[in-house]
Design a protein around this motif. Structure first.
Motif, PDB file in Angstrom:
ATOM      1  N   ASP A 117     -15.882  -5.529  12.039  1.00 28.98           N
ATOM      2  CA  ASP A 117     -15.076  -5.978  13.231  1.00 28.98           C
ATOM      3  C   ASP A 117     -14.627  -7.283  12.912  1.00 28.98           C
ATOM      4  N   ARG A 118     -14.670  -8.054  11.984  1.00 27.78           N
ATOM      5  CA  ARG A 118     -14.331  -9.427  11.969  1.00 27.78           C
ATOM      6  C   ARG A 118     -12.955  -9.450  11.579  1.00 27.78           C
ATOM      7  N   LEU A 119     -12.151 -10.367  12.652  1.00 25.84           N
ATOM      8  CA  LEU A 119     -10.752 -10.080  12.609  1.00 25.84           C
ATOM      9  C   LEU A 119     -10.101 -10.663  11.146  1.00 25.84           C
ATOM     10  N   PRO A 120     -10.518 -11.886  10.840  1.00 33.08           N
ATOM     11  CA  PRO A 120      -9.727 -12.300   9.503  1.00 33.08           C
ATOM     12  C   PRO A 120     -10.034 -11.136   8.202  1.00 33.08           C
ATOM     13  N   VAL A 121     -11.163 -10.568   8.293  1.00 35.55           N
ATOM     14  CA  VAL A 121     -11.348  -9.719   7.221  1.00 35.55           C
ATOM     15  C   VAL A 121     -10.428  -8.308   7.544  1.00 35.55           C
ATOM     16  N   LEU A 122     -10.420  -7.928   8.635  1.00 32.23           N
ATOM     17  CA  LEU A 122      -9.472  -6.902   9.008  1.00 32.23           C
ATOM     18  C   LEU A 122      -7.767  -7.184   8.552  1.00 32.23           C
ATOM     19  N   ARG A 123      -7.615  -8.433   9.334  1.00 31.50           N
ATOM     20  CA  ARG A 123      -6.184  -8.802   8.942  1.00 31.50           C
ATOM     21  C   ARG A 123      -6.001  -8.882   7.418  1.00 31.50           C
ATOM     22  N   ASN A 124      -6.631  -9.450   6.530  1.00 30.68           N
ATOM     23  CA  ASN A 124      -6.431  -9.534   5.131  1.00 30.68           C
ATOM     24  C   ASN A 124      -6.606  -8.305   4.467  1.00 30.68           C
ATOM     25  N   ALA A 125      -7.252  -7.612   4.852  1.00 30.90           N
ATOM     26  CA  ALA A 125      -7.594  -6.145   4.159  1.00 30.90           C
ATOM     27  C   ALA A 125      -6.411  -5.172   4.237  1.00 30.90           C
ATOM     28  N   TYR A 126      -5.907  -5.617   5.859  1.00 26.45           N
ATOM     29  CA  TYR A 126      -4.752  -4.494   5.949  1.00 26.45           C
ATOM     30  C   TYR A 126      -3.419  -5.040   5.266  1.00 26.45           C
ATOM     31  N   ALA A 127      -3.430  -6.441   5.392  1.00 28.16           N
ATOM     32  CA  ALA A 127      -2.132  -7.266   4.513  1.00 28.16           C
ATOM     33  C   ALA A 127      -2.056  -6.773   3.121  1.00 28.16           C
ATOM     34  N   VAL A 128      -3.282  -6.605   2.559  1.00 35.32           N
ATOM     35  CA  VAL A 128      -3.216  -6.242   0.961  1.00 35.32           C
ATOM     36  C   VAL A 128      -2.723  -4.705   0.991  1.00 35.32           C
ATOM     37  N   ALA A 129      -3.460  -3.829   1.892  1.00 38.19           N
ATOM     38  CA  ALA A 129      -3.063  -2.306   1.878  1.00 38.19           C
ATOM     39  C   ALA A 129      -1.747  -2.236   1.958  1.00 38.19           C
ATOM     40  N   ALA A 130      -0.900  -2.877   2.851  1.00 34.67           N
ATOM     41  CA  ALA A 130       0.350  -2.734   3.348  1.00 34.67           C
ATOM     42  C   ALA A 130       1.242  -3.248   2.458  1.00 34.67           C
ATOM     43  N   THR A 131       0.989  -4.440   1.806  1.00 31.01           N
ATOM     44  CA  THR A 131       1.588  -4.872   0.787  1.00 31.01           C
ATOM     45  C   THR A 131       1.870  -4.145  -0.405  1.00 31.01           C
ATOM     46  N   ALA A 132       0.668  -3.437  -0.779  1.00 28.95           N
ATOM     47  CA  ALA A 132       0.621  -2.399  -2.074  1.00 28.95           C
ATOM     48  C   ALA A 132       1.308  -1.263  -1.746  1.00 28.95           C
ATOM     49  N   ARG A 133       1.379  -0.779  -0.581  1.00 30.83           N
ATOM     50  CA  ARG A 133       2.116   0.386  -0.187  1.00 30.83           C
ATOM     51  C   ARG A 133       3.769  -0.046  -0.342  1.00 30.83           C
ATOM     52  N   GLY A 141      -0.439  -8.155  -3.750  1.00 33.78           N
ATOM     53  CA  GLY A 141       0.416  -8.209  -4.857  1.00 33.78           C
ATOM     54  C   GLY A 141      -0.028  -7.187  -5.784  1.00 33.78           C
ATOM     55  N   LEU A 142      -1.362  -6.765  -5.882  1.00 32.35           N
ATOM     56  CA  LEU A 142      -1.732  -5.941  -6.767  1.00 32.35           C
ATOM     57  C   LEU A 142      -1.785  -4.253  -6.368  1.00 32.35           C
ATOM     58  N   PRO A 143      -1.413  -3.568  -7.076  1.00 32.67           N
ATOM     59  CA  PRO A 143      -1.512  -2.072  -6.853  1.00 32.67           C
ATOM     60  C   PRO A 143      -2.849  -1.579  -6.290  1.00 32.67           C
ATOM     61  N   MET A 144      -2.842  -0.796  -5.432  1.00 32.85           N
ATOM     62  CA  MET A 144      -4.238  -0.239  -4.836  1.00 32.85           C
ATOM     63  C   MET A 144      -4.817   0.784  -5.933  1.00 32.85           C
ATOM     64  N   GLY A 145      -5.289   0.217  -6.841  1.00 28.35           N
ATOM     65  CA  GLY A 145      -6.240   0.805  -7.753  1.00 28.35           C
ATOM     66  C   GLY A 145      -7.735   0.842  -7.564  1.00 28.35           C
ATOM     67  N   PRO A 146      -8.463   1.426  -8.551  1.00 31.22           N
ATOM     68  CA  PRO A 146      -9.904   1.619  -7.924  1.00 31.22           C
ATOM     69  C   PRO A 146     -10.799   0.478  -7.785  1.00 31.22           C
ATOM     70  N   HIS A 147     -10.358  -0.598  -8.506  1.00 34.38           N
ATOM     71  CA  HIS A 147     -11.096  -1.917  -8.153  1.00 34.38           C
ATOM     72  C   HIS A 147     -10.996  -2.714  -6.811  1.00 34.38           C
ATOM     73  N   ALA A 148      -9.425  -2.472  -6.770  1.00 35.93           N
ATOM     74  CA  ALA A 148      -9.079  -2.990  -5.131  1.00 35.93           C
ATOM     75  C   ALA A 148      -9.615  -2.117  -4.262  1.00 35.93           C
ATOM     76  N   GLN A 149      -9.464  -0.864  -4.268  1.00 37.31           N
ATOM     77  CA  GLN A 149     -10.154  -0.075  -3.156  1.00 37.31           C
ATOM     78  C   GLN A 149     -11.491  -0.242  -2.900  1.00 37.31           C
ATOM     79  N   ALA A 150     -12.218  -0.120  -4.089  1.00 31.39           N
ATOM     80  CA  ALA A 150     -13.710  -0.579  -4.180  1.00 31.39           C
ATOM     81  C   ALA A 150     -14.321  -1.898  -3.251  1.00 31.39           C
ATOM     82  N   LEU A 151     -13.382  -2.902  -3.617  1.00 32.37           N
ATOM     83  CA  LEU A 151     -13.840  -4.136  -2.978  1.00 32.37           C
ATOM     84  C   LEU A 151     -13.355  -4.099  -1.470  1.00 32.37           C
TER      85      LEU A 151
END
Length: 566
Positions: free
Chosen positions: A530-546, A510-520
């Protein structure tokens, strides 16, 4: 031989222990399973287990829980295990006294040196010849457990007593199991259940157990080692995240197709939509339920296609949708899935929503109407609550007060407290009222998960104090900062990123993909690519921001999507 299976909830130990029992029987061994089919074989043990799981018993102390669990295992030993061993059978247990050490010592923090003598007394000197630790990523275990409940139609807002503590309990219990295995490698073997197909796990498990039964030496303790990352593998970054996520999802689909469907839950965008379309015919219910929180046109079209195949799940996915198209679909679904349709009306005070509620009241569906009354503070809603009180639907009335502020709501919460404290606590979501503050203070030591979840969106000193105190213990402290962009929210994420990386990621949704979010995100991907839950949540955040960036500003809604447990 006495064989014990251990592991955190959702690890797969019950499934694997029953598969082993069946296979050994086919091989000609006489086998007794003390928890065949997932049910404790001693009736008294089953009664004790019900007591230790009852979330209403908030005052039960860790010591009391420990002694009750000892009694359960002692009864299983006397009634099932010892007789089977005396008959010369292979006896398999799904949990034994090691679980009590891991839960009460590692999980609850009681001193191990005080627990061990009590376990020795309960065991009568009888300990397993072989302990199989089914080890799994706790985030993945939680996803599988939730998926299992959905597939078996056991969806509930309730929590066991262990669940009330928060997801951090499973992390601490797992660490305790691994430490026990490290100290006793001759007795323990570790079976990884993260990314290997079940049939492969079963065969490797059978081979290892038969080797022990035949007296052959076990060569390694970890019989399914974690896969090594190729040396020449390129790093996972925001630029290649989508490609990596869907490559991983394809791999998951081959061994656990239902899990692959569930991993798409709440993810917007064309790539996710195309993948859902591929799953829709095989898994209509999971596909529909996974669209909760999605407001795009393709998702709405797919809901309409799946409406007759999975009406309840489609209705659930409409939660938070208040547009005319959603209202028409609810009208269509009401006859097939009235409970889910009414529950999807949370925070919806529109005219079509009230028309549906009035229809349901005429149909005698008071409890269902209450379940979808969250956020409503109009006079009509109070008349419905009054009817619920007259019918003694106390838990349902409490649920209907979710996120409703004001003295009138707090007065009713006070009346409801003796009937269902946990339902009242859940109703304080996002509220800063006297009753909410008092209840959080009273229950922080008994239901930390719910206390922390109730803080979602709150920016008060009391809320931050509770989060900062709870964050070392469990991930729900970070759940409560979903979509928050303040300094203290970022500090909480960064300070506890090492312990709760997947939750730190999901809290960015729900947050924009700003510098803090990108760095984290980049930091977590670099450490756990390669950890599946990490990939899933990272992509969900990026796709939602987009997706949010592509919408007109007036339509952007932050924090309305149901959380994906990971």
């Amino acid at each position: 031989m006495f064989i014990d299976f251990e592991g955190i909830d959702g690890s797969g130990k019950t499934t694997l222990s029953n598969l082993l029992a069946a296979k050994l029987k086919r091989l000609g061994y006489r086998v007794a399973h003390a928890r065949e089919g997932g049910e404790l074989q001693a009736p008294a043990a089953r009664r004790i287990r019900e007591l230790t799981r009852d979330s209403r018993l908030l005052e039960m102390s860790p010591r009391t829980e420990f002694f009750l669990n000892l009694a359960r295992d002692a009864q299983q030993l006397d009634e099932v295990v010892a007789p089977a061993l005396s008959r010369g059978e292979v006896c398999i247990t799904d949990r034994y006294l090691y679980s009590q050490l891991a839960l009460s010592g590692g999980g609850r923090g009681l001193p191990m040196d005080e627990l061990r003598p009590a376990c020795e007394l309960a065991s009568q000197g009888l300990w397993p010849d072989l302990v199989i630790l089914v080890d799994v990523d706790p985030d993945l275990a939680r996803l599988r457990k939730r998926l299992g409940k959905l597939q078996s139609k056991r969806v509930s807002d309730g929590d066991s007593r262990k669940g009330l503590v928060g997801a951090g309990l499973a992390v601490r219990v797992r660490e305790s199991f691994l430490e026990m295995a490290r100290k006793d490698p001759q007795r323990w073997i570790i079976l990884e259940n993260n990314d290997v197909p079940l049939r492969v796990l079963e065969q490797r498990l059978v081979d290892a157990v038969v080797a022990r039964l035949e007296g052959r030496e076990q060569q390694v303790q970890r019989i399914v080692p974690a896969p090594a990352r190729p040396r020449n593998a390129s790093p996972t970054t925001l630029e290649n995240l989508e490609e990596r996520f869907f490559q991983t999802l394809d791999t998951v689909e081959q061994r656990e197709p239902a899990l692959a469907v569930w991993m798409l839950s709440g993810i917007p965008g064309l790539a996710a939509h195309q993948k859902r379309l591929a799953f829709a015919e095989r898994f209509p219910g999971l596909t529909a339920r996974g669209m909760a929180g999605l407001a795009d046109v393709p998702a709405m079209g797919l809901r309409e296609v799946l409406a007759d195949l999975a009406p309840a799940e489609v209705a659930f996915s409409l939660t938070g949708r208040m547009d005319s198209r959603a209202a028409m679909l609810r009208q269509r679904l009401y006859a097939q899935a009235p409970t889910e349709v009414l529950a999807s009306l949370k925070n919806d005070g529109s005219t079509p929503a009230w028309a549906l509620r009035e229809r349901a009241m005429r149909d005698g569906r008071l409890a269902d109407v209450l379940a979808g009354l969250a956020g409503q503070d109009c006079e009509e809603s109070w008349l419905v609550r009054e009817a619920g009180m007259q019918r003694k639907l106390f838990s349902e009335v409490a649920s209907s007060l979710t996120s409703v502020p004001g003295a009138r709501a707090d007065a009713l919460r006070e009346v409801l407290l003796p009937h269902d404290r946990l339902a009242v606590l859940r109703s304080t979501l996002g509220l800063d009222t006297p009753v909410a503050r008092g209840l959080r203070e009273a229950l922080a030591g008994k239901a930390l998960k719910l206390v922390l979840r109730s803080l979602t969106g709150l920016d008060t000193e009391e809320a931050w104090t509770l989060r900062e105190r709870g964050a070392p213990q469990t991930k729900e402290a970070l759940d409560s900062v979903d979509g928050m962009d303040g300094t203290r929210a970022w500090k909480l994420r960064v300070d506890h990123l090492g312990r709760w990386p997947t939750t730190a990621l999901s809290s960015l949704k729900g947050l924009p993909m700003g510098p803090h979010a990108q760095a984290l995100i980049e930091r977590v991907l670099a450490e756990q690519p390669d950890r599946l839950p990490v990939l899933r949540n990272a992509y969900a955040v990026a796709a939602t921001a987009r997706a949010l960036a592509q919408q007109p500003a007036r339509t952007v809604r932050v924090g309305t999507s149901p959380r994906m447990e990971a």
